[in-house]
Design an enzyme around this catalytic site. Structure first.
Site, mmCIF file in Angstrom:
data_model
loop_
_atom_site.group_PDB
_atom_site.id
_atom_site.type_symbol
_atom_site.label_atom_id
_atom_site.label_comp_id
_atom_site.label_asym_id
_atom_site.label_seq_id
_atom_site.Cartn_x
_atom_site.Cartn_y
_atom_site.Cartn_z
ATOM 1 C CB SER A 1 -22.364 0.043 -0.790
ATOM 2 O OG SER A 1 -22.475 -1.013 -1.724
ATOM 3 C CE1 TYR B 1 -21.923 -16.594 -3.315
ATOM 4 C CE2 TYR B 1 -23.058 -18.585 -2.630
ATOM 5 C CZ TYR B 1 -22.690 -17.287 -2.389
ATOM 6 O OH TYR B 1 -23.064 -16.675 -1.216
#
Ligand code: NAP
Length: 259
Positions: free
Chosen positions: A16, A157
């Site tokens: 998106s 991460y």
């Protein structure tokens, strides 16, 4: 010139916005049928509508890649809407910062569940569909952070992004019998909407540390993904490509300034 990808069915998780939107835009512009997947349907629908207004074939689906039932529904939906699946771009990822001494177990789990488990779950749900394609392709969005570099606040991460590459190498062997390839793109600093608020000075400082003296565009990652997804890349599997403008090359500040 690569063989046309027109009419191929593609899922882009995290499509998106940001890099995923850039990947989706590259595939949509080549005539592929693209399913944009994100947790928030509004953003996914807005992106699909933007592409469709430009003449593409895109649709939106809401799924959290960290939930098996969501990605199974995603796989079912792509069959209903686009008749099957040729290419999965496992791109969805998050990067909230927290240093080890402050990081909670929940923060660690959220990042690893989204970035690493989400890659596994998305791939597992899509393998039955990719097996039926004559051009089954999986392209993972990893990062330079973890596999090559480090940055304080991003141990979770970095571990997830390195983990994706370890996962990829064995997945490539397992899925080779179906002629499905599994490869990864490792972006450096890419200019996404998320960086807009950082200000021109900050962005200029970031750009100064890169030999090509600019941040990457989301389409730079999309073009690398398109190559891995192409017919011409059929014999490449378990590999990764760094797309970072040379950011990881200088061995010291002097090496950068000397040039
Ligand atoms: P971004 O702009 O924040 O976009 C993230 C996308 O992922 C959005 O579409 C978001 O939509 C979706 N998403 C987040 N969590 C999700 C979940 N659990 N399930 C499904 N969709 C989810 O991020 P980005 O910077 O483009 O990063 C995209 C990928 O590139 C990540 O894997 C990241 O590690 C990697 N990367 C980025 C950079 C960089 O410079 N930007 C550098 C190296 C690697 P919703 O919020 O609606 O779910």
């Amino acid at each position: 010139m690569l063989t046309s990808i027109k009419g191929r069915s593609v899922i882009v998780t995290g499509g998106s916005k940001g890099i995923g939107k850039g990947i989706a835009r590259v595939f949509a512009a080549q005539g592929a049928k693209v399913m944009i997947v994100a947790r928030h349907i509004d953003g996914a629908e807005a992106t699909a509508a933007e592409f469709n207004a430009a003449g593409a074939t895109a649709c939106a689906f809401a799924a959290d890649v960290a939930k098996a039932s969501d990605v199974e529904a995603m796989a079912q939906a792509v069959v209903e809407r686009h008749g099957g699946l040729d290419i999965l771009c496992a791109n969805a990822g998050i990067f909230p910062a927290a240093k080890i001494e402050d990081m909670t177990e929940a923060q660690w789990d959220e990042v690893v569940d989204t970035n690493l488990k989400g890659t596994f779950l998305s791939i597992k749900a899509c393998v039955p569909l990719l097996k039926k394609s004559d051009q089954g392709r999986i392209v993972i969005t990893s990062s330079i952070t973890g596999p090559i570099t480090g940055f304080p606040g991003w141990t979770h991460y970095a571990a997830s992004k390195s983990g994706q590459l370890g996962f990829m190498r064995t997945a490539a062997i397992e899925l080779a019998k179906y002629a499905i390839t599994v490869n990864a793109v490792m972006p450096g600093n890419i200019k996404t909407e998320g960086l807009d608020g950082l200000g021109a000075d900050y962005l200029a400082t970031m750009a100064a540390s890169i030999p090509l003296k600019k941040l990457g565009a989301v389409e730079d990652i999309g073009n690398a993904a398109l190559f891995f997804a192409s017919r011409e890349a059929a014999y490449i599997t378990g590999q990764s490509i760094v797309v970072d403008g040379g950011q990881t090359l200088p061995e010291s500040l002097e090496a950068l300034e000397e040039a």
